[in-house]
Design a protein around this motif. Structure first.
Motif, short mmCIF file in Angstrom:
data_model
loop_
_atom_site.label_atom_id
_atom_site.label_comp_id
_atom_site.label_asym_id
_atom_site.label_seq_id
_atom_site.Cartn_x
_atom_site.Cartn_y
_atom_site.Cartn_z
N ASP A 106 -37.32 -41.40 12.16
CA ASP A 106 -37.07 -40.10 12.77
C ASP A 106 -36.31 -40.18 14.09
OD1 ASP A 106 -38.29 -38.83 10.67
OD2 ASP A 106 -40.25 -38.63 11.65
N LEU A 107 -36.39 -41.32 14.76
CA LEU A 107 -35.69 -41.48 16.05
C LEU A 107 -34.19 -41.22 15.92
CD1 LEU A 107 -37.42 -44.56 17.72
CD2 LEU A 107 -37.10 -42.33 18.77
N LYS A 108 -33.64 -41.51 14.75
CA LYS A 108 -32.20 -41.30 14.52
C LYS A 108 -31.83 -39.82 14.61
CE LYS A 108 -32.06 -45.11 11.11
NZ LYS A 108 -33.47 -45.22 10.73
N HIS A 109 -32.82 -38.93 14.37
CA HIS A 109 -32.53 -37.50 14.33
C HIS A 109 -32.84 -36.77 15.63
CE1 HIS A 109 -32.14 -38.31 10.11
NE2 HIS A 109 -33.41 -38.67 10.01
N VAL A 110 -33.32 -37.51 16.66
CA VAL A 110 -33.68 -36.83 17.91
C VAL A 110 -32.87 -37.35 19.09
CG1 VAL A 110 -36.04 -36.34 17.11
CG2 VAL A 110 -35.62 -38.41 18.46
N ASP A 111 -32.81 -36.51 20.13
CA ASP A 111 -32.03 -36.85 21.33
C ASP A 111 -32.91 -37.44 22.43
OD1 ASP A 111 -29.66 -35.49 20.23
OD2 ASP A 111 -30.89 -33.70 20.48
N ILE A 112 -34.21 -37.11 22.39
CA ILE A 112 -35.11 -37.53 23.47
C ILE A 112 -36.53 -37.63 22.90
CG2 ILE A 112 -35.52 -35.10 24.22
CD1 ILE A 112 -35.61 -36.20 27.15
N VAL A 113 -37.34 -38.46 23.52
CA VAL A 113 -38.75 -38.60 23.11
C VAL A 113 -39.63 -38.09 24.25
CG1 VAL A 113 -40.58 -40.25 22.55
CG2 VAL A 113 -38.30 -40.53 21.55
N ALA A 114 -40.53 -37.15 23.92
CA ALA A 114 -41.51 -36.67 24.90
C ALA A 114 -42.83 -37.36 24.58
CB ALA A 114 -41.66 -35.16 24.80
N GLU A 115 -43.30 -38.16 25.52
CA GLU A 115 -44.53 -38.91 25.31
C GLU A 115 -45.66 -38.27 26.11
OE1 GLU A 115 -46.44 -43.37 25.92
OE2 GLU A 115 -44.38 -43.01 26.54
N ILE A 116 -46.68 -37.79 25.38
CA ILE A 116 -47.82 -37.13 26.03
C ILE A 116 -48.87 -38.19 26.37
CG2 ILE A 116 -49.48 -35.22 25.87
CD1 ILE A 116 -46.80 -34.14 25.08
N ILE A 117 -49.28 -38.24 27.64
CA ILE A 117 -50.35 -39.16 28.01
C ILE A 117 -51.38 -38.41 28.85
CG2 ILE A 117 -48.92 -41.24 27.88
CD1 ILE A 117 -48.62 -41.29 30.80
N ASP A 118 -52.57 -38.96 28.97
CA ASP A 118 -53.65 -38.35 29.75
C ASP A 118 -53.50 -38.82 31.19
OD1 ASP A 118 -56.11 -37.73 31.01
OD2 ASP A 118 -57.16 -37.78 29.08
N ALA A 119 -53.26 -37.89 32.11
CA ALA A 119 -53.00 -38.24 33.52
C ALA A 119 -54.16 -38.99 34.17
CB ALA A 119 -52.70 -36.97 34.33
N ARG A 120 -55.37 -38.84 33.61
CA ARG A 120 -56.54 -39.52 34.20
C ARG A 120 -56.57 -41.00 33.83
NH1 ARG A 120 -60.79 -35.66 31.38
NH2 ARG A 120 -59.33 -36.15 29.69
N ILE A 121 -55.97 -41.32 32.67
CA ILE A 121 -55.96 -42.71 32.19
C ILE A 121 -54.57 -43.05 31.61
CG2 ILE A 121 -58.44 -43.09 31.80
CD1 ILE A 121 -58.03 -42.16 28.88
N PRO A 122 -53.54 -43.11 32.48
CA PRO A 122 -52.18 -43.28 31.98
C PRO A 122 -51.92 -44.60 31.24
CG PRO A 122 -52.15 -42.44 34.22
CD PRO A 122 -53.55 -42.88 33.94
#
Length: 285
Positions: free
Chosen positions: A11-27
């Motif tokens: 799927d990376l071939k079809h996207v321009d950017i990756v948004a990575e969600i992480i928990d700010a309390r335990i990055p």
């Protein structure tokens, strides 16, 4: 896990950017380290979710740390939507040069495509629902609720690709599991509550002694073992059983409940210095 990796790679071939969600309390504990290798040089936006529950000074330190890696950062709280409204603008800022190139080539109207990744229970589906302002991604607090491929249209200029949240964190050391257990991302049943509370109170005594003083009216020594601290707080609360012993199991449950409900204040368990030592320990990988 392997299937998810393969799907992300395809799927990376079809996207321009990756948004990575992480928990700010335990990055550290709320990331899968394979993401860096998988995503490679693709532009990245780090979404520090649950930032409202994390230490504001540490949110800033982590934002600076991720930016030094060349990534964009956005602080959000997906539950009430705070910061989520800036998501589209943050994506477009991160891709400013690319968007200018498109414009120069006459590619007007082509939407930006972003892939959203994150380990289970990091708030990914809730985040997507908030961004899209509709229940398009199925939110669930059970690991692995997200299934299959889902494109979500945010506005005319942005489309999101949701990915299955089954890229588990790597439990290479006990700390990752403990930190995920603090936040409720892994079930309490898999760990002894008193042991978990001992770990939690030791960190609080070292990093947030003021929280213990304000909440439990105890002056703590940061070098005290957790069970002693737990007893001290339990005695102060009057949790006594026959023979004047402290009911540490009750105190453990109360401590975890009060942390998770925010009564102990805004707390972050991991610092960029911890990340540096993790990276050094892995030989820089």
């Amino acid at each position: 896990m392997t299937k998810t990796r393969r799907q992300i790679e395809a799927d990376l071939k079809h996207v321009d950017i990756v948004a990575e969600i992480i928990d700010a309390r335990i990055p550290i504990s709320s990331r899968n380290p394979d993401i860096d290798e998988l995503v490679g040089e693709k532009p990245r936006l780090i979404v520090l979710n649950r930032a409202d529950q994390a230490d504001p000074a540490m949110n800033k330190a982590w934002s600076d740390w991720f930016r030094k890696k060349g990534w964009s950062v956005l602080e959000t709280n997906a539950r009430d939507g705070k910061g989520v409204g800036q998501f589209s603008a943050a994506i477009k800022t991160a891709l400013k040069e690319k968007l200018e190139q498109w414009k120069a080539k006459g590619l007007v109207g082509r939407p930006v495509r972003a892939m959203v990744v994150g380990v289970p229970n990091v708030g990914k589906s809730t985040f997507i629902n908030q961004v899209a302002k509709k229940k398009s991604a199925k939110a669930g607090n059970k690991p692995g609720v997200t299934r299959g491929k889902q494109w979500v249209s945010v506005d005319a200029g942005l489309e999101l690709l949701d990915t299955p949240g089954i890229l588990w964190p790597k439990f290479e050391d006990e700390t990752t599991g403990i930190h995920l257990a603090f936040t409720g991302a892994v079930k309490d049943e898999i760990m002894d509550l008193e042991t978990l509370a001992c770990h939690l109170i030791e960190i609080l005594a070292k990093r947030y002694p003021q929280a213990l003083l304000e909440r439990f009216k105890v002056e703590v020594d940061p070098e005290q073992p957790g069970w002693e601290l737990l007893e001290q707080c339990g005695r102060k609360r009057g949790f006594l059983i026959s023979g004047g012993e402290v009911d540490t199991e009750r105190m453990a449950r109360i401590l975890l409940d009060e942390y998770r409900s925010g009564k102990l204040g805004r707390i972050t368990f991991e610092s960029p210095q911890d990340a540096e030592s993790v990276e050094a320990g892995h030989g820089g990988d």
